[in-house]
Motif scaffolding. Structure first.
Motif, mmCIF file in Angstrom:
data_model
loop_
_atom_site.group_PDB
_atom_site.id
_atom_site.type_symbol
_atom_site.label_atom_id
_atom_site.label_comp_id
_atom_site.label_asym_id
_atom_site.label_seq_id
_atom_site.Cartn_x
_atom_site.Cartn_y
_atom_site.Cartn_z
ATOM 1 N N LEU A 38 0.825 -1.211 0.000
ATOM 2 C CA LEU A 38 0.000 0.000 0.000
ATOM 3 C C LEU A 38 0.857 1.259 0.000
ATOM 4 N N ALA A 39 2.042 1.169 0.603
ATOM 5 C CA ALA A 39 2.940 2.322 0.642
ATOM 6 C C ALA A 39 3.738 2.483 -0.641
ATOM 7 N N GLY A 40 3.583 1.509 -1.561
ATOM 8 C CA GLY A 40 4.264 1.614 -2.845
ATOM 9 C C GLY A 40 5.714 1.198 -2.819
ATOM 10 N N ARG A 41 6.117 0.499 -1.748
ATOM 11 C CA ARG A 41 7.529 0.103 -1.659
ATOM 12 C C ARG A 41 7.700 -1.406 -1.532
ATOM 13 N N GLY A 42 6.614 -2.145 -1.634
ATOM 14 C CA GLY A 42 6.692 -3.584 -1.412
ATOM 15 C C GLY A 42 6.598 -4.387 -2.690
ATOM 16 N N GLU A 43 6.143 -5.628 -2.547
ATOM 17 C CA GLU A 43 5.995 -6.531 -3.682
ATOM 18 C C GLU A 43 4.866 -6.046 -4.595
ATOM 19 N N GLN A 44 5.037 -6.290 -5.883
ATOM 20 C CA GLN A 44 4.030 -5.836 -6.844
ATOM 21 C C GLN A 44 2.864 -6.803 -6.947
ATOM 22 N N VAL A 45 3.119 -8.090 -6.743
ATOM 23 C CA VAL A 45 2.055 -9.106 -6.839
ATOM 24 C C VAL A 45 2.109 -9.999 -5.604
ATOM 25 N N ILE A 46 0.993 -10.055 -4.875
ATOM 26 C CA ILE A 46 0.888 -10.897 -3.688
ATOM 27 C C ILE A 46 -0.343 -11.787 -3.846
ATOM 28 N N LEU A 47 -0.204 -13.052 -3.485
ATOM 29 C CA LEU A 47 -1.334 -13.979 -3.509
ATOM 30 C C LEU A 47 -1.532 -14.544 -2.108
ATOM 31 N N LEU A 48 -2.744 -14.395 -1.597
ATOM 32 C CA LEU A 48 -3.116 -14.954 -0.301
ATOM 33 C C LEU A 48 -3.938 -16.221 -0.528
ATOM 34 N N HIS A 49 -3.683 -17.236 0.261
ATOM 35 C CA HIS A 49 -4.535 -18.427 0.175
ATOM 36 C C HIS A 49 -4.758 -18.971 1.581
ATOM 37 N N GLY A 50 -5.804 -19.758 1.698
ATOM 38 C CA GLY A 50 -6.151 -20.332 2.989
ATOM 39 C C GLY A 50 -7.567 -20.861 2.949
ATOM 40 N N ALA A 51 -7.932 -21.539 4.009
ATOM 41 C CA ALA A 51 -9.269 -22.116 4.099
ATOM 42 C C ALA A 51 -10.312 -21.017 4.230
ATOM 43 N N PRO A 52 -11.587 -21.331 3.962
ATOM 44 C CA PRO A 52 -12.650 -20.339 4.161
ATOM 45 C C PRO A 52 -12.650 -19.818 5.599
ATOM 46 N N GLY A 53 -12.883 -18.510 5.725
ATOM 47 C CA GLY A 53 -12.959 -17.907 7.045
ATOM 48 C C GLY A 53 -11.647 -17.408 7.597
ATOM 49 N N THR A 54 -10.559 -17.574 6.856
ATOM 50 C CA THR A 54 -9.258 -17.131 7.360
ATOM 51 C C THR A 54 -9.011 -15.646 7.148
ATOM 52 N N GLY A 55 -9.885 -14.969 6.404
ATOM 53 C CA GLY A 55 -9.765 -13.517 6.285
ATOM 54 C C GLY A 55 -9.258 -13.001 4.954
ATOM 55 N N LYS A 56 -9.241 -13.850 3.933
ATOM 56 C CA LYS A 56 -8.725 -13.410 2.633
ATOM 57 C C LYS A 56 -9.543 -12.243 2.079
ATOM 58 N N SER A 57 -10.856 -12.427 2.004
ATOM 59 C CA SER A 57 -11.714 -11.373 1.445
ATOM 60 C C SER A 57 -11.654 -10.118 2.298
ATOM 61 N N HIS A 58 -11.606 -10.304 3.615
ATOM 62 C CA HIS A 58 -11.515 -9.156 4.517
ATOM 63 C C HIS A 58 -10.272 -8.334 4.189
ATOM 64 N N LEU A 59 -9.129 -8.993 4.053
ATOM 65 C CA LEU A 59 -7.887 -8.260 3.816
ATOM 66 C C LEU A 59 -7.880 -7.572 2.452
ATOM 67 N N LEU A 60 -8.418 -8.232 1.424
ATOM 68 C CA LEU A 60 -8.476 -7.583 0.114
ATOM 69 C C LEU A 60 -9.330 -6.325 0.175
ATOM 70 N N GLN A 61 -10.496 -6.426 0.826
ATOM 71 C CA GLN A 61 -11.360 -5.254 0.931
ATOM 72 C C GLN A 61 -10.727 -4.187 1.815
ATOM 73 N N ALA A 62 -10.033 -4.617 2.871
ATOM 74 C CA ALA A 62 -9.371 -3.657 3.752
ATOM 75 C C ALA A 62 -8.298 -2.870 3.006
ATOM 76 N N CYS A 63 -7.574 -3.549 2.131
ATOM 77 C CA CYS A 63 -6.551 -2.854 1.341
ATOM 78 C C CYS A 63 -7.194 -1.823 0.418
#
Length: 230
Positions: A38-63
């Protein structure tokens, strides 16, 4: 020739923010990487994975919330039946694109080609891509070899698994964020009887919040039983 504009059923949840995310064991590295992105200094492509309910959608929307008007969230599970080129049309200028439920469109040749082209354009322009899927790149059913290769370049994080103890902790955490006191035994009672999905549990918490305010009652097991019916 005019392009067809598709009214996409996409809306960020108001409560899907970074402040409302309770990290699990090991999730601190994920949050640090997302902060750098988000600060523009990190990785350009990140992939999150995990079981349902681990917060993937939450984090994408939070970003996307954190990026203000400069982030775009696309839940591909809800958009898989739309034409890929039209869903992705006009997003090249967005600094951050978040693609949720990536697995929902894999195996569809048109979608895979569109995603491959998006990835290549993003690499050229510096656009950040945040992806979420139910498996790491090597475990996804990708038909297009070139897309599989591009996905393998992503920095991959697996979100911490969720069990009943963490479900209870999340309920208590989100209750505190609402200004409610949810005792541990009451949280455990809810988790042991309600559907296990976090969306369902948080909906129960919202119902309890409304009822508690209306009746001026504390959150207790008898009150939960009366309000939720279990």
């Amino acid at each position: 020739m005019q392009h067809l504009q598709i009214p996409l059923p996409v809306q960020l949840r108001d409560d899907a923010t970074m402040d409302n995310f309770l990290p699990g064991a090991g999730d601190e590295a994920v949050l640090a990487a997302l902060g750098d992105m988000l600060a523009g200094r990190g990785e350009q492509v990140i992939l999150l994975h995990g079981a349902p309910g681990t917060g993937k959608s939450h984090l994408l929307q939070a970003c996307c919330h954190s990026a203000g008007g400069y982030g775009l969230y696309l839940p591909l599970g809800e958009l898989a039946n739309y034409p890929a080129d039209q869903v992705l049309q006009g997003i090249d200028g967005m600094p951050l694109v978040c693609l949720d439920d990536l697995q929902a469109v894999l195996g569809n040749a048109a979608w895979e080609t569109a995603l491959f082209n998006l990835y290549n354009r993003a690499r050229e322009t510096g656009q950040a891509l945040l992806l979420a899927a139910n498996a790491p790149p090597r475990g996804l059913p990708v038909g297009l070899a070139d897309l599989q290769s591009r996905l393998s370049w992503a920095v991959v994080f697996q979100l911490a698994a969720i069990d009943d103890e963490r479900r209870s902790a999340i309920l208590q955490f989100r209750a505190r964020r609402r200004g409610l006191t949810l005792p541990a035994d009451v949280a455990g009672y809810i988790v042991s009887r309600a559907p296990r999905g976090m969306d369902s549990l948080l909906a129960d918490l919202e119902a309890l919040d409304r009822a508690s305010l209306a009746q001026q009652r504390h959150l207790s097991i008898p009150f939960v039983r009366q309000t939720l019916g279990f």
